[in-house]
Scaffold this active site. Structure first.
Site, PDB file in Angstrom:
ATOM      1  N   SER A 527      73.463  17.174   1.551  1.00  0.00           N
ATOM      2  CA  SER A 527      74.027  16.376   2.631  1.00  0.00           C
ATOM      3  C   SER A 527      72.883  15.853   3.505  1.00  0.00           C
ATOM      4  O   SER A 527      72.016  15.140   3.006  1.00  0.00           O
ATOM      5  CB  SER A 527      75.034  17.205   3.413  1.00  0.00           C
ATOM      6  N   HIS A 640      82.464  17.127  -1.633  1.00  0.00           N
ATOM      7  CA  HIS A 640      81.254  17.483  -0.883  1.00  0.00           C
ATOM      8  C   HIS A 640      81.052  18.996  -0.812  1.00  0.00           C
ATOM      9  O   HIS A 640      79.953  19.462  -0.525  1.00  0.00           O
ATOM     10  CB  HIS A 640      81.357  16.893   0.527  1.00  0.00           C
TER      11      HIS A 640
END
Length: 666
Positions: A527, A640
Site C-alpha cells: 500500500s 487489498h
C-alpha cells in the site's frame, strides 16, 4: 543455536487466532472467537467458553463455518451470535445451559452485529436492504440460487450514478444500504427501525431501553463527505434527534450506565486522515460535547499493523459501572496501552507493557478485565487483569506452535534524523545467527501511512528472519504513536522527509550492526509501503532486490480509480487531479521509472479497489518496456487485504514469491 526449528511458510496454517473476549454477565467466565484454517484451507471460526478458574476452554460451536460476535442476554441465560453455517452471516440463538442453536434470521444479504436490549426482550442488528425490500419476506438464497444470480448479474451492465459506488471491503455497492432491525425474542417479530437511503451504523441501546443510538450521514451531500452524525431514535415515538453538528466523524458510541451521557471516539478532520482520534462525552439533556482528550496528544484505539489479526475486538470506549470512568486502548511508541479516563478529564494508564493489547472486556462486579495481547513472539492470548494490577494468563492456544518454532525477539532502534525527529524502529536477527557472519537484510515499510509497526506478532517478518535475513522495520514520520505533529508530517511531502527517515534508519542499522551486508539489501512494503518501495528504487540503487505489494505508482490515475482516490489524493498531497496534475506527477514513482536498476517483483490482487491493479500494471509495462528486471504476479479474487485476511492459499503463494525473489537476488 536454538533447539527449535525455523519457521516455515505452512506454519501459517497452524495458528490459532483469538479475538473478541466477552465476560459472561456474572463475571465468572468469558467467551472468545478462535479462528483457524481448516483442512480445506478455509477460515473457520468457533466460539469458545472458559471459566476464570479453569485453564481449559470449551467449544460452544462446532460447525465448519464462521461463528462470531457472541453477545449474552443481560441475565446470562441466552446468547445470540452470527454464523455463516447457512451460507450468509445470520443471527442464531443459543441457551447457555446447553442445547442446539436456533436460527433467528434468514436475511437475503445476511444479518450482523447483534446488541441486546437491557431487559433482554429485544435484539437489535444490522442488515443490508434495498429500498423496496420487505423484512418479513426475506429468504436466504441457496448456493444454486446464488450462483444463478451471479451469472445473471454478469450478463447485465452495472449502472453507476454515485461517486462512492465501490469499496475494497464490499466490492460494487449496487443499491443495498445498511439498516437497523429490531427482533423481539419471545415471538421473533421483526421491526425495521431505519429506512433512509444511507448506511446506518448501530452503536448502542440506552439503559432504559427507550433510545437507539446510531451513526449515519443523512445529508444530501453524503457521497462527498466523510463526516457522520450520531442520532438518537426514540423507540416509542419513532422520533429521531440529531446529537452532533455534521462537522466530525464518530464511532463506537456508548451510553453511560446511568443513562445521562454518551462516550464516543471521533475527530473533526483537522488534519484530514492524519487527525488523531479523540474521546468525546455528550450530555444527553444539553447535547453539550466535551473533548476529554484535547490535551493528550495520543492516538486512541489500536493503530498497530500486523498480518494475523483475524476478527475484531473491542478497543473502547467502555464505561465503568458508576459512570465515572471510561476505558479504552491507546496507541503509543510502538505499543498499545490500556487506559481509564475520568469524566473530569483525567487519564490514567492502567496497564502498559511492550506489547500489543488488541481487545478487552470489562466485568463490573470485580472491576477486572480480560485483555487480548500479542507480542512479537506470540500470536496472541487472553489475560485476566485484576483490580489490584495482577495479570494472570488465561489461554495458551498456540502452545504447540510456540514449543516447536523459533521466533526472534526484536531489538529496538532510535534514530535521530537530520531535522531532529526521532524515529523508532526494530531489527530481527536471522534464525541461527552466528557472530562474525554477514547477512542479507530486508527493509519492511508499513502501509497507511497513518498506522504503526510495533510490538506485535508479524508472520511475514518472522518468516524472513527464519529464511536467514536480517529484518529492519521502522515508523517514519506519518506513523501513528508519536503525536499529532509526527503523524501529520508526511502530508504534502511523500517521498521527502518520510523517505529520508527510512534511509537514515538503514544507515543507522548498518553503522550499528557489523553483520549487515551492505551489498545485499532488499526492500518491501504494501500500500503506502508499496508506494515507498517504488519511490526508493526510483531514487537509489543501493537495494539489490525489491518487492512492491498492492502499491501506488501513479497519483494521477489513482485519483479516479481508487475507492478513496477522490478525497485521499487531496488529503495527503493537498491537491486533486485537476488542481495541479504536475504536482501529482512529481509525487508519482512512475515518473522515475527510467532510474530503476533494482530487480522488482510486483504483487497485486485482481480485486484491489483501494490501490487498484492498474497501478501495478502501469509500473510493470513501463519497466518492461524499458527492458528492466521486473516480474508481475496477479492474485485472483484478492482485494487489498490479501496479506492479512485473503484466501489462505493465496497468502501462502504470496509469501513464497517474496522469498523466491529475495533468495534469487540477495
Amino acid at each position: 543455536m536454538s533447539l527449535k526449528r525455523a519457521l516455515q511458510v505452512d506454519d501459517m496454517l497452524q495458528l490459532n487466532v483469538v479475538s473478541d473476549p466477552q465476560f459472561t454477565p456474572d463475571g465468572r467466565a468469558f467467551t472468545y472467537t478462535m479462528t483457524t484454517i481448516n483442512d480445506q484451507n478455509e477460515y473457520e471460526s468457533q466460539l469458545m467458553y472458559q471459566r476464570l478458574k479453569d485453564k481449559h476452554a470449551t467449544p460452544w460451536t462446532f460447525h465448519a463455518s464462521k461463528n462470531s460476535n457472541l453477545r449474552f442476554s443481560p441475565d446470562g441465560k441466552r446468547a445470540v451470535f452470527q454464523s455463516t453455517r447457512s451460507g450468509r452471516p445470520q443471527l442464531w440463538l443459543i441457551h447457555t445451559d446447553g442445547g442446539e442453536a436456533k436460527q433467528l434470521t434468514t436475511f437475503r444479504h445476511g444479518a450482523t452485529n447483534p446488541i441486546w436490549s437491557k431487559d433482554g426482550k429485544h435484539v437489535f442488528f444490522t442488515a443490508f436492504l434495498e429500498a423496496d425490500d420487505d423484512i418479513h419476506n426475506q429468504k436466504e438464497p441457496t448456493k444454486e440460487e446464488e450462483q444463478k444470480e451471479k451469472e445473471q448479474k454478469q450478463k447485465k451492465p452495472l449502472i453507476v450514478n454515485r461517486i462512492t459506488y465501490k469499496s475494497d471491503a464490499r466490492g460494487f455497492h449496487d443499491q443495498k444500504r445498511a439498516q437497523i432491525i429490531m427482533l423481539t425474542i419471545y415471538d421473533e417479530a421483526l421491526y425495521q427501525l431505519t429506512e433512509a437511503d444511507a448506511d446506518h451504523v448501530l452503536q448502542d441501546i440506552s439503559p432504559d431501553g427507550t433510545t437507539l443510538l446510531y451513526a449515519a450521514n443523512l445529508t444530501d451531500n453524503a457521497d462527498y463527505e466523510l463526516t457522520n452524525d450520531l442520532y438518537c431514535l426514540h423507540l416509542m415515538t419513532k422520533a429521531t434527534s440529531k446529537l452532533t453538528d455534521g462537522k466530525s466523524t464518530y464511532d463506537k458510541a456508548v451510553f453511560s450506565p446511568d443513562g445521562s451521557k454518551i462516550a464516543s471516539f471521533g475527530h473533526e478532520f483537522a488534519y484530514k486522515g492524519a487527525s488523531l482520534t479523540e474521546l468525546y462525552v455528550f450530555d444527553i439533556k444539553t447535547k453539550e460535547r466535551t473533548c476529554l482528550s484535547k490535551d493528550w496528544d495520543v492516538e486512541l484505539g489500536d493503530a498497530m499493523i500486523g498480518d494475523t489479526r483475524l476478527g475484531e475486538s473491542e478497543s473502547g470506549p467502555i464505561w465503568n459501572e458508576d459512570s465515572s470512568k471510561i476505558f479504552f486502548i491507546a496507541t503509543d511508541q510502538g505499543a498499545t496501552e490500556f487506559h481509564a479516563a475520568s469524566i473530569d478529564g483525567g487519564n490514567e494508564v492502567i496497564y502498559k507493557q511492550n506489547n500489543h493489547i488488541f481487545g478487552f472486556s470489562y466485568d463490573k462486579y470485580s472491576n477486572s478485565f480480560i485483555l487480548g495481547m500479542s507480542r512479537p513472539t506470540n500470536p496472541g492470548e487472553f489475560y485476566l487483569l485484576q483490580e489490584d494490577g495482577t495479570l494472570e494468563p488465561m489461554t495458551d492456544n498456540n502452545r504447540t506452535f510456540l514449543r516447536d518454532v523459533d521466533l526472534q525477539e526484536p531489538e529496538e532502534l532510535l534514530i535521530q534524523t537530520e531535522d531532529n525527529w526521532e524515529v523508532q524502529g526494530w531489527l530481527l536477527r536471522p534464525y541461527g545467527f552466528t557472530e562474525g557472519k554477514k547477512y542479507p537484510t530486508i527493509l519492511e515499510i508499513h502501509g497507511g501511512p497513518h498506522a504503526m509497526y510495533g510490538q506485535t506478532f508479524f508472520f511475514e517478518m518472522q518468516l524472513l528472519a527464519a529464511k536467514g535475513y536480517v529484518v529492519l522495520y521502522t515508523n517514519p514520520r506519518g506513523s501513528h504513536g508519536y503525536g499529532q505533529a509526527f503523524v501529520n508530517a508526511c502530508r504534502g511531502d511523500y517521498g521527502g522527509g518520510d523517505y529520508r527517515d527510512i534511509m537514515a534508519a538503514v544507515d543507522y542499522a548498518m553503522h550499528q550492526y557489523s553483520f549487515i551486508d551492505e551489498q545485499r539489501l532488499g526492500v518491501t512494503g504494501g500500500s503506502y509501503g508499496g508506494f515507498m518501495t517504488n519511490w526508493i528504487v526510483g531514487h537509489t540503487n543501493r537495494f539489490k532486490a525489491a518487492v512492491t505489494q498492492r502499491s501506488i505508482s501513479n497519483w494521477l490515475s489513482f485519483y479516479g480509480v481508487s475507492d478513496i482516490g477522490f478525497f485521499f489524493t487531496e488529503w495527503e498531497h493537498g491537491v486533486n487531479l485537476l488542481d495541479d496534475p504536475a504536482k501529482l506527477w512529481e509525487f508519482s514513482p512512475l515518473k522515475y521509472a527510467k532510474n530503476v536498476e533494482t530487480p522488482l517483483l510486483i504483487l497485486h490482487g485482481e480485486l484491489d479497489y483501494r490501490c487498484p491493479i492498474e497501478q501495478g500494471e502501469q509500473l510493470f509495462i513501463t519497466l518492461k518496456h524499458l527492458k528492466k528486471e521486473v516480474e508481475f504476479v496477479r492474485f485472483p479474487h484478492a482485494n487489498h487485504e490479501l496479506s492479512r485476511s485473503g484466501n489462505p492459499d493465496m497468502r501462502i503463494e504470496r509469501l513464497n514469491h517474496i522469498i523466491r525473489w529475495f533468495d534469487t537476488y540477495l
